[in-house]
Design a protein around this motif. Structure first.
Motif, PDB file in Angstrom:
ATOM      1  N   PHE A   1      -3.356 -22.595   5.609  1.00  8.62           N
ATOM      2  CA  PHE A   1      -3.787 -23.225   6.863  1.00  8.62           C
ATOM      3  C   PHE A   1      -4.811 -24.323   6.605  1.00  8.62           C
ATOM      4  O   PHE A   1      -4.776 -25.375   7.250  1.00  8.62           O
ATOM      5  CB  PHE A   1      -4.372 -22.185   7.822  1.00  8.62           C
ATOM      6  N   ALA A   2      -5.710 -24.103   5.660  1.00 11.10           N
ATOM      7  CA  ALA A   2      -6.697 -25.131   5.325  1.00 11.10           C
ATOM      8  C   ALA A   2      -6.010 -26.372   4.758  1.00 11.10           C
ATOM      9  O   ALA A   2      -6.377 -27.500   5.088  1.00 11.10           O
ATOM     10  CB  ALA A   2      -7.716 -24.580   4.329  1.00 11.10           C
ATOM     11  N   GLY A   3      -4.992 -26.177   3.923  1.00  7.49           N
ATOM     12  CA  GLY A   3      -4.262 -27.320   3.368  1.00  7.49           C
ATOM     13  C   GLY A   3      -3.560 -28.129   4.435  1.00  7.49           C
ATOM     14  O   GLY A   3      -3.584 -29.358   4.426  1.00  7.49           O
ATOM     15  N   ILE A   4      -2.941 -27.448   5.395  1.00  6.05           N
ATOM     16  CA  ILE A   4      -2.276 -28.150   6.496  1.00  6.05           C
ATOM     17  C   ILE A   4      -3.305 -28.889   7.351  1.00  6.05           C
ATOM     18  O   ILE A   4      -3.090 -30.036   7.745  1.00  6.05           O
ATOM     19  CB  ILE A   4      -1.452 -27.164   7.340  1.00  6.05           C
ATOM     20  N   ALA A   5      -4.433 -28.232   7.620  1.00  7.01           N
ATOM     21  CA  ALA A   5      -5.479 -28.871   8.425  1.00  7.01           C
ATOM     22  C   ALA A   5      -6.018 -30.123   7.739  1.00  7.01           C
ATOM     23  O   ALA A   5      -6.239 -31.147   8.391  1.00  7.01           O
ATOM     24  CB  ALA A   5      -6.608 -27.880   8.683  1.00  7.01           C
ATOM     25  N   ILE A   6      -6.204 -30.061   6.434  1.00  9.75           N
ATOM     26  CA  ILE A   6      -6.694 -31.226   5.694  1.00  9.75           C
ATOM     27  C   ILE A   6      -5.665 -32.345   5.733  1.00  9.75           C
ATOM     28  O   ILE A   6      -6.011 -33.520   5.894  1.00  9.75           O
ATOM     29  CB  ILE A   6      -7.057 -30.834   4.251  1.00  9.75           C
ATOM     30  N   LYS A   7      -4.376 -31.999   5.620  1.00 10.45           N
ATOM     31  CA  LYS A   7      -3.334 -33.026   5.666  1.00 10.45           C
ATOM     32  C   LYS A   7      -3.296 -33.695   7.039  1.00 10.45           C
ATOM     33  O   LYS A   7      -3.192 -34.912   7.136  1.00 10.45           O
ATOM     34  CB  LYS A   7      -1.973 -32.423   5.336  1.00 10.45           C
ATOM     35  N   ILE A   8      -3.387 -32.910   8.113  1.00  8.87           N
ATOM     36  CA  ILE A   8      -3.394 -33.483   9.461  1.00  8.87           C
ATOM     37  C   ILE A   8      -4.628 -34.356   9.663  1.00  8.87           C
ATOM     38  O   ILE A   8      -4.555 -35.440  10.223  1.00  8.87           O
ATOM     39  CB  ILE A   8      -3.328 -32.371  10.526  1.00  8.87           C
ATOM     40  N   TRP A   9      -5.770 -33.889   9.194  1.00  8.79           N
ATOM     41  CA  TRP A   9      -7.011 -34.635   9.342  1.00  8.79           C
ATOM     42  C   TRP A   9      -6.937 -35.971   8.601  1.00  8.79           C
ATOM     43  O   TRP A   9      -7.440 -36.981   9.072  1.00  8.79           O
ATOM     44  CB  TRP A   9      -8.172 -33.794   8.811  1.00  8.79           C
ATOM     45  N   GLY A  10      -6.276 -35.989   7.451  1.00  8.78           N
ATOM     46  CA  GLY A  10      -6.192 -37.197   6.644  1.00  8.78           C
ATOM     47  C   GLY A  10      -5.147 -38.198   7.110  1.00  8.78           C
ATOM     48  O   GLY A  10      -5.173 -39.358   6.711  1.00  8.78           O
ATOM     49  N   LYS A  11      -4.214 -37.782   7.961  1.00  8.90           N
ATOM     50  CA  LYS A  11      -3.150 -38.674   8.425  1.00  8.90           C
ATOM     51  C   LYS A  11      -3.587 -39.465   9.647  1.00  8.90           C
ATOM     52  O   LYS A  11      -4.362 -39.000  10.466  1.00  8.90           O
ATOM     53  CB  LYS A  11      -1.894 -37.880   8.804  1.00  8.90           C
ATOM     54  N   LYS A  12      -3.036 -40.663   9.793  1.00  8.06           N
ATOM     55  CA  LYS A  12      -3.296 -41.491  10.956  1.00  8.06           C
ATOM     56  C   LYS A  12      -2.745 -40.794  12.200  1.00  8.06           C
ATOM     57  O   LYS A  12      -1.595 -40.361  12.213  1.00  8.06           O
ATOM     58  CB  LYS A  12      -2.605 -42.842  10.760  1.00  8.06           C
ATOM     59  N   ASN A  13      -3.498 -40.671  13.224  1.00 11.52           N
ATOM     60  CA  ASN A  13      -3.156 -40.011  14.487  1.00 11.52           C
ATOM     61  C   ASN A  13      -2.831 -38.531  14.309  1.00 11.52           C
ATOM     62  O   ASN A  13      -2.285 -37.909  15.199  1.00 11.52           O
ATOM     63  CB  ASN A  13      -1.986 -40.698  15.184  1.00 11.52           C
ATOM     64  N   GLY A  14      -3.106 -37.952  13.161  1.00 17.07           N
ATOM     65  CA  GLY A  14      -2.907 -36.528  12.931  1.00 17.07           C
ATOM     66  C   GLY A  14      -1.467 -36.067  12.995  1.00 17.07           C
ATOM     67  O   GLY A  14      -1.184 -34.950  13.372  1.00 17.07           O
ATOM     68  N   GLU A  15      -0.524 -36.916  12.621  1.00 15.20           N
ATOM     69  CA  GLU A  15       0.888 -36.552  12.683  1.00 15.20           C
ATOM     70  C   GLU A  15       1.523 -36.649  11.305  1.00 15.20           C
ATOM     71  O   GLU A  15       1.164 -37.497  10.502  1.00 15.20           O
ATOM     72  CB  GLU A  15       1.629 -37.466  13.655  1.00 15.20           C
TER      73      GLU A  15
END
Length: 65
Positions: free
Chosen positions: A15-29
């Motif tokens: 879950f932390a890895g997914i959250a970091i990926k969403i946080w790092g992406k433009k518009n969280g997608e």
């Protein structure tokens, strides 16, 4: 008990890895969210149920923003 703690820890890391990926992406997608557009899963060549793209086309959901 030890196995349950290990399982919970692994889920937390996931879950932390997914959250970091969403946080790092433009518009969280995520880019390319059409899993049903994958030719391995879509043997009949049907369009994506999410955006309508054919297997040989790029996901149209990215362009709608």
């Amino acid at each position: 008990m030890k196995l349950a703690l290990i399982a919970i820890a692994l889920l937390a890391v996931g879950f932390a890895g997914i959250a970091i990926k969403i946080w790092g992406k433009k518009n969280g997608e995520f880019a390319g969210t059409c899993a049903s557009n994958n030719p391995i899963f879509n043997k009949e060549g049907e369009p994506c149920s999410f955006c309508g793209a054919r297997p040989d086309e790029k996901c149209l959901a990215e362009e709608k923003e």
